[in-house]
Write a protein that holds these residues in place. Structure first.
Motif, PDB file in Angstrom:
ATOM      1  N   ASP A 232       0.812  -1.210   0.000  1.00 43.28           N
ATOM      2  CA  ASP A 232       0.000   0.000   0.000  1.00 43.28           C
ATOM      3  C   ASP A 232       0.845   1.261   0.000  1.00 43.28           C
ATOM      4  O   ASP A 232       0.316   2.360  -0.199  1.00 43.28           O
ATOM      5  N   PHE A 233       2.158   1.095   0.198  1.00 42.80           N
ATOM      6  CA  PHE A 233       3.025   2.260   0.336  1.00 42.80           C
ATOM      7  C   PHE A 233       3.966   2.461  -0.851  1.00 42.80           C
ATOM      8  O   PHE A 233       4.339   3.588  -1.156  1.00 42.80           O
ATOM      9  N   ALA A 234       4.368   1.370  -1.492  1.00 40.65           N
ATOM     10  CA  ALA A 234       5.375   1.509  -2.553  1.00 40.65           C
ATOM     11  C   ALA A 234       5.441   0.244  -3.407  1.00 40.65           C
ATOM     12  O   ALA A 234       4.877  -0.795  -3.062  1.00 40.65           O
ATOM     13  N   LYS A 235       6.130   0.387  -4.537  1.00 40.68           N
ATOM     14  CA  LYS A 235       6.453  -0.765  -5.378  1.00 40.68           C
ATOM     15  C   LYS A 235       7.903  -1.157  -5.119  1.00 40.68           C
ATOM     16  O   LYS A 235       8.678  -0.376  -4.570  1.00 40.68           O
ATOM     17  N   ALA A 236       8.272  -2.354  -5.534  1.00 39.73           N
ATOM     18  CA  ALA A 236       9.654  -2.813  -5.337  1.00 39.73           C
ATOM     19  C   ALA A 236      10.119  -3.599  -6.542  1.00 39.73           C
ATOM     20  O   ALA A 236       9.342  -4.330  -7.170  1.00 39.73           O
TER      21      ALA A 236
ATOM     22  N   ARG B 144      12.401  -2.917   3.411  1.00 42.39           N
ATOM     23  CA  ARG B 144      12.659  -1.474   3.536  1.00 42.39           C
ATOM     24  C   ARG B 144      12.078  -0.713   2.349  1.00 42.39           C
ATOM     25  O   ARG B 144      11.514   0.378   2.513  1.00 42.39           O
ATOM     26  N   ASN B 145      12.179  -1.291   1.152  1.00 41.02           N
ATOM     27  CA  ASN B 145      11.670  -0.610  -0.032  1.00 41.02           C
ATOM     28  C   ASN B 145      10.147  -0.539  -0.059  1.00 41.02           C
ATOM     29  O   ASN B 145       9.571   0.443  -0.518  1.00 41.02           O
ATOM     30  N   LEU B 146       9.496  -1.581   0.429  1.00 36.92           N
ATOM     31  CA  LEU B 146       8.035  -1.635   0.374  1.00 36.92           C
ATOM     32  C   LEU B 146       7.363  -0.881   1.520  1.00 36.92           C
ATOM     33  O   LEU B 146       6.255  -0.357   1.365  1.00 36.92           O
ATOM     34  N   PHE B 147       8.034  -0.816   2.679  1.00 33.86           N
ATOM     35  CA  PHE B 147       7.364  -0.252   3.846  1.00 33.86           C
ATOM     36  C   PHE B 147       8.109   0.907   4.509  1.00 33.86           C
ATOM     37  O   PHE B 147       7.598   1.483   5.469  1.00 33.86           O
ATOM     38  N   ALA B 148       9.292   1.232   4.019  1.00 31.19           N
ATOM     39  CA  ALA B 148      10.059   2.364   4.546  1.00 31.19           C
ATOM     40  C   ALA B 148      10.145   2.277   6.073  1.00 31.19           C
ATOM     41  O   ALA B 148      10.693   1.318   6.603  1.00 31.19           O
ATOM     42  N   ASP B 149       9.575   3.252   6.766  1.00 31.30           N
ATOM     43  CA  ASP B 149       9.652   3.280   8.229  1.00 31.30           C
ATOM     44  C   ASP B 149       8.497   2.546   8.900  1.00 31.30           C
ATOM     45  O   ASP B 149       8.405   2.509  10.126  1.00 31.30           O
ATOM     46  N   GLN B 150       7.590   1.975   8.094  1.00 30.47           N
ATOM     47  CA  GLN B 150       6.452   1.252   8.657  1.00 30.47           C
ATOM     48  C   GLN B 150       6.885  -0.125   9.168  1.00 30.47           C
ATOM     49  O   GLN B 150       7.858  -0.705   8.699  1.00 30.47           O
TER      50      GLN B 150
ATOM     51  N   ARG C  62      18.368 -10.801   0.390  1.00 28.50           N
ATOM     52  CA  ARG C  62      17.991  -9.472   0.882  1.00 28.50           C
ATOM     53  C   ARG C  62      16.896  -8.836   0.044  1.00 28.50           C
ATOM     54  O   ARG C  62      16.155  -7.995   0.534  1.00 28.50           O
ATOM     55  N   ASN C  63      16.817  -9.204  -1.222  1.00 25.35           N
ATOM     56  CA  ASN C  63      15.847  -8.573  -2.122  1.00 25.35           C
ATOM     57  C   ASN C  63      14.865  -9.600  -2.691  1.00 25.35           C
ATOM     58  O   ASN C  63      14.511  -9.548  -3.866  1.00 25.35           O
ATOM     59  N   GLN C  64      14.428 -10.527  -1.844  1.00 23.59           N
ATOM     60  CA  GLN C  64      13.478 -11.552  -2.265  1.00 23.59           C
ATOM     61  C   GLN C  64      12.270 -11.601  -1.347  1.00 23.59           C
ATOM     62  O   GLN C  64      12.357 -11.278  -0.165  1.00 23.59           O
ATOM     63  N   VAL C  65      11.153 -12.019  -1.936  1.00 23.93           N
ATOM     64  CA  VAL C  65       9.935 -12.295  -1.183  1.00 23.93           C
ATOM     65  C   VAL C  65       9.744 -13.805  -1.191  1.00 23.93           C
ATOM     66  O   VAL C  65       9.745 -14.436  -2.256  1.00 23.93           O
TER      67      VAL C  65
END
Length: 418
Positions: free
Chosen positions: A122-126, A171-177, A216-219
């Motif tokens: 809901d905050f960003a794309k990655a 970090r990319n998808l949720f930043a400080d959330q 580090r960059n995987q879901v």
């Protein structure tokens, strides 16, 4: 100067040696360069070698020393059509066959890459990758979470829409959330985030040419969920990677031969996979590191040899320039032993100074090499002690001949020297 070598005499000798060397600053500096480079090279070599060894052990730990890695080859559509007439590729049935027929296989993990069209919150794309994995994937790779939990066998059974994120993609998808309890959309499905992986403590995503996954960059989602709810391309492998776990009392090399034989029979002799043995990768890394150490040791040895020759040259030059002084010292009662001590002390002092400057140079060189090459650096007290000890040995050793030459000068002839 004659008499026993006590603390006061030693202090006087060192003071005289420093004064003499400082009186010839340029010559002394040029002599020091060989020692500085030699000591610095030894320290940098051992620091980087130790760092590389530790990094290798960490990366092998991520693979698992008792694991084998079976990776399916990738092909284009035309090649796949031909291969599928003979082999179904890497499948669950291969895994079950290994578990039932090879008693030394005690477990496994499996993974399948997801063809990704969309990944966002809901905050960003990655810009990341997604992969379906068994719950054992994390255990066999010794992964830990910084938040939440890992995937569980229960998630597999329920075909749950849950996900674990790598540290970068979180970090990319949720930043400080706080990601836990939030949702990410993988293609057309929403997945609840249940965990975030801890950042690996090694810098590279590959070891000896083998990719470690770029975690580090995987879901990560349950493998069953990805296979049942996320469409896969036709003819592709059911599994992309399988990691059989070998009993710790059994040789992974022998286990690899048995697994290869089993897969060859099941795949009708088609080599549409490759089998990797982490233990052998570690041996290759150690061999590469050994060659690197030999080369660096030769470079350091040559530098120290040049430094030693430089010390011998400056000492011989000093003997020639100070012949009259030597004759005067002998005339007032200095013994041959005293003359030897004086010149050997000068060699010792210049070796100590070269060693200390070499330590600084070695530490700086290690950091520079580590920064630009992205190699790991591990500080080693052994490296410092060893390099300085060799420096002192070489320096004093090459100073002995000029000291003997000075001590054997005839006092009368020396006094008459211009």
């Amino acid at each position: 100067m004659a008499g026993t070598l006590n603390a006061a005499t030693l202090k006087l000798l060192i003071g005289d040696a420093l004064n003499e060397l400082l009186s010839q600053k340029l010559r002394t500096f040029l002599t020091l360069l060989g020692m500085i480079f030699g000591v610095g090279a030894v320290i940098a070599m051992l620091n980087i070698g130790k760092g590389a060894e530790r990094e290798a052990l960490k990366m092998i730990g991520a693979m698992g020393l008792q694991n084998l890695i079976v990776e399916a080859h990738s092909y284009n559509k035309e090649e796949l059509q031909e291969i599928r007439e003979e082999s179904l590729g890497l499948t669950y049935s291969d895994v079950q066959a290994a578990l039932h027929t090879l008693p030394f296989i005690t477990g496994y993990s499996a993974e399948k890459q997801i063809k990704l069209f969309a990944l966002y919150s809901d905050f960003a794309k990655a810009d990341a990758t997604a992969v379906g994995v068994t719950a054992s994937y994390f255990t066999l790779a010794s992964m830990q979470t910084s938040q939440g939990r890992l995937l569980s066998p229960e998630d597999e059974k329920r075909v749950a829409q849950v996900a674990v994120l790598g540290s970068d993609v979180a970090r990319n998808l949720f930043a400080d959330q706080d990601p836990i309890g939030q949702y990410v959309k993988v293609n057309h499905l929403w997945f609840e985030v249940v965990g975030v992986l801890a950042t690996p403590d090694f810098n590279k995503d590959a070891f000896q040419g083998v990719k470690l996954g770029g975690d580090r960059n995987q879901v990560f989602v349950p493998l069953a969920t990805s296979q049942m709810k996320l469409s896969a391309e036709p003819l592709t492998n059911e599994l992309d990677v399988v990691k059989p776990q070998v009993d710790e009392d059994y040789s992974t090399v022998l286990a690899a031969k048995a697994v290869t034989q089993l897969l060859s029979q099941r795949h009708a002799g088609v080599e549409d996979y490759q089998l990797i043995i982490p233990v052998q990768l570690l041996a290759q890394q150690e061999n590469t590191q050994r060659i690197f150490n030999i080369v660096m040791a030769c470079v350091a040895g040559i530098s120290l040899l040049v430094g030693g020759i430089g010390i011998m040259n400056i000492m011989l030059a000093n003997v020639l320039e100070r012949t009259r002084e030597i004759g005067l010292l002998r005339a007032v009662g200095a013994t041959q032993r005293d003359i030897k001590l004086q010149f050997i002390t000068e060699s010792f002092v210049i070796s100590v100074v070269g060693g200390l400057l070499g330590i600084v140079f070695g530490l700086v060189l290690s950091e520079i090499i580590g920064f630009y090459s992205e190699w790991a650096v591990s500080w080693s007290l052994t490296a410092i002690v060893l390099s300085v000890s060799i420096c002192l040995l070489v320096g004093v050793g090459f100073g002995v001949f000029p000291a003997i030459k000075a001590s054997k000068l005839n006092p009368i002839d020396a006094l008459h020297t211009d």
